[in-house]
Design an enzyme around this catalytic site. Structure first.
Site, PDB file in Angstrom:
ATOM      1  N   TYR A  74     -12.938 -65.958 -63.517  1.00 24.73           N
ATOM      2  CA  TYR A  74     -13.829 -64.904 -63.019  1.00 24.73           C
ATOM      3  C   TYR A  74     -14.420 -65.329 -61.672  1.00 24.73           C
ATOM      4  O   TYR A  74     -14.476 -66.512 -61.324  1.00 24.73           O
ATOM      5  CB  TYR A  74     -14.970 -64.579 -63.985  1.00 24.73           C
ATOM      6  CG  TYR A  74     -14.567 -63.806 -65.219  1.00 24.73           C
ATOM      7  CD1 TYR A  74     -14.190 -62.467 -65.145  1.00 24.73           C
ATOM      8  CD2 TYR A  74     -14.606 -64.413 -66.476  1.00 24.73           C
ATOM      9  CE1 TYR A  74     -13.848 -61.759 -66.282  1.00 24.73           C
ATOM     10  CE2 TYR A  74     -14.267 -63.705 -67.626  1.00 24.73           C
ATOM     11  CZ  TYR A  74     -13.885 -62.378 -67.519  1.00 24.73           C
ATOM     12  OH  TYR A  74     -13.545 -61.674 -68.645  1.00 24.73           O
ATOM     13  N   ASN A 109     -15.935 -56.832 -72.731  1.00 25.29           N
ATOM     14  CA  ASN A 109     -16.675 -56.503 -71.515  1.00 25.29           C
ATOM     15  C   ASN A 109     -16.575 -55.002 -71.234  1.00 25.29           C
ATOM     16  O   ASN A 109     -15.484 -54.460 -71.095  1.00 25.29           O
ATOM     17  CB  ASN A 109     -16.115 -57.296 -70.338  1.00 25.29           C
ATOM     18  CG  ASN A 109     -16.979 -57.188 -69.099  1.00 25.29           C
ATOM     19  OD1 ASN A 109     -17.605 -56.166 -68.836  1.00 25.29           O
ATOM     20  ND2 ASN A 109     -17.011 -58.253 -68.314  1.00 25.29           N
ATOM     21  N   ALA A 136     -16.964 -53.413 -68.605  1.00 23.77           N
ATOM     22  CA  ALA A 136     -16.326 -53.144 -67.316  1.00 23.77           C
ATOM     23  C   ALA A 136     -14.837 -53.472 -67.340  1.00 23.77           C
ATOM     24  O   ALA A 136     -14.141 -53.235 -66.345  1.00 23.77           O
ATOM     25  CB  ALA A 136     -17.007 -53.944 -66.216  1.00 23.77           C
ATOM     26  N   GLU A 137     -14.354 -54.012 -68.459  1.00 23.32           N
ATOM     27  CA  GLU A 137     -12.932 -54.360 -68.548  1.00 23.32           C
ATOM     28  C   GLU A 137     -12.272 -53.583 -69.687  1.00 23.32           C
ATOM     29  O   GLU A 137     -11.963 -52.414 -69.528  1.00 23.32           O
ATOM     30  CB  GLU A 137     -12.782 -55.879 -68.702  1.00 23.32           C
ATOM     31  CG  GLU A 137     -13.289 -56.637 -67.474  1.00 23.32           C
ATOM     32  CD  GLU A 137     -13.180 -58.135 -67.615  1.00 23.32           C
ATOM     33  OE1 GLU A 137     -12.095 -58.671 -67.357  1.00 23.32           O
ATOM     34  OE2 GLU A 137     -14.184 -58.771 -67.996  1.00 23.32           O
ATOM     35  N   MET A 138     -12.106 -54.191 -70.846  1.00 20.47           N
ATOM     36  CA  MET A 138     -11.415 -53.521 -71.938  1.00 20.47           C
ATOM     37  C   MET A 138     -12.345 -52.661 -72.797  1.00 20.47           C
ATOM     38  O   MET A 138     -11.900 -51.731 -73.461  1.00 20.47           O
ATOM     39  CB  MET A 138     -10.708 -54.553 -72.816  1.00 20.47           C
ATOM     40  CG  MET A 138      -9.726 -55.438 -72.054  1.00 20.47           C
ATOM     41  SD  MET A 138      -8.294 -54.552 -71.456  1.00 20.47           S
ATOM     42  CE  MET A 138      -7.288 -54.509 -72.937  1.00 20.47           C
TER      43      MET A 138
END
Length: 308
Positions: free
Chosen positions: A112, A130, A132-134
């Site tokens: 990251y 997360n 903002a991800e998955m």
């Protein structure tokens, strides 16, 4: 021309000497590879062998959108194999960081932009949850994988305890550890094939060193082994970014990973180089500097799995 001969043509700046000292500290992280005399960059080694069964599982999981909360987002959606494992557009919304490449991530000291994950397994596990991800829940992911007969057979063959969170993380990490790109033209140059790069590319490398870029971009990954403030010599015009230190990104395959910077705001490599000259080095980089350094950086590209 030998690397040491190229160095002798220019008087190294103090920041270059400092960068070489930093390189000596971090070189030990990557095994017993010896850098050619006077060089801050090391040839990329071959990846450690991984269990083929785990790699096969990880490759499938990496591209499986069912692991995301909305069943539409996979790891490969942001780490696109066709774009050197990065996202091809600028940040989708303000404040969201660009996706770093997964190529050669196994050689980074942390994962990251902020280095919050120490291992590829930790990174894979945190990405699942997360928002903002998955944006998924591990309980749902485990249920999805367990209900897939092919996954069940694969996990039973690769792991004694079948489908678990730790085993999913291990499988994805095993696959990611195969995504290395040794054998670039620049690595061949470092190993003694001095005709592997052109005169213009050698000049670009000389300017890369003379400017002081090697103070942060060195070692086997040409970065990825320290943190640095964005805006060392002048405050970067982004209040959030200026308050943070980022993991220095690897420059391996950088010619293929546009757009650039943490927010994807630089559309071209030359533009990114110009920004680094101003905010990190404290002086303007000429158009010639930018063009020649970009030519050098292109020599760091190689396909995954090439031989060193």
């Amino acid at each position: 021309m030998r690397p040491s001969e190229q160095l002798s043509k220019r008087k190294p700046a103090s920041r270059v000497r400092a960068g070489l000292a930093v390189c000596c500290v971090f070189a030990g992280l990557h095994g017993a590879l010896a850098a050619p005399a006077g060089e801050a960059i090391l040839p990329l080694p071959q990846a450690a062998r991984q269990d083929p069964a785990k790699v096969a599982l990880g490759r499938r999981l990496f591209s499986d959108a069912r692991l995301s909360g909305d069943k539409r987002q996979s790891c490969a959606a942001c780490h696109n194999p066709a774009a050197a494992q990065t996202r091809t557009q600028a940040q989708p919304r303000p404040g969201m960081l660009d996706a770093p490449t997964v190529f050669n991530a196994a050689f980074n000291f942390r994962l990251y932009w902020d280095g919050r994950a120490a291992t590829l397994e930790q990174q894979a596990g945190s990405a699942i949850e997360n928002p903002a991800e998955m944006a998924a829940r591990w309980a749902d992911v485990l249920r999805t994988v367990e209900q897939d007969a092919d996954y069940r057979r694969g996990f039973s063959a690769a792991f004694r305890d079948g489908v678990t969170r730790a085993n999913i993380e291990q499988a994805i990490a095993a696959y990611e550890r195969t995504l290395t790109t040794p054998g670039s033209r620049f690595d061949r140059y470092l190993r003694g094939d001095y005709g592997a790069i052109s005169a213009a590319e050698r000049e670009g490398y000389a300017r890369f060193k003379q400017a002081g870029c090697v103070a942060c971009h060195q070692g086997v990954n040409v970065g990825g082994n320290m943190y640095q403030q964005l805006g060392v010599m002048e405050a970067y015009p982004d209040r959030d970014a200026a308050a943070r230190r980022f993991k220095v990104p690897s420059l391996r395959n950088v010619a293929r990973t546009a757009p650039y910077l943490h927010d994807g705001s630089a559309a071209t490599l030359e533009q990114a180089i110009g920004i680094m000259f101003r905010y990190q080095l404290g002086r303007p980089g000429s158009k010639e500097d930018q063009a020649l350094i970009a030519q050098f950086l292109a020599t760091l590209s190689a396909p995954p799995g090439a031989q060193p």
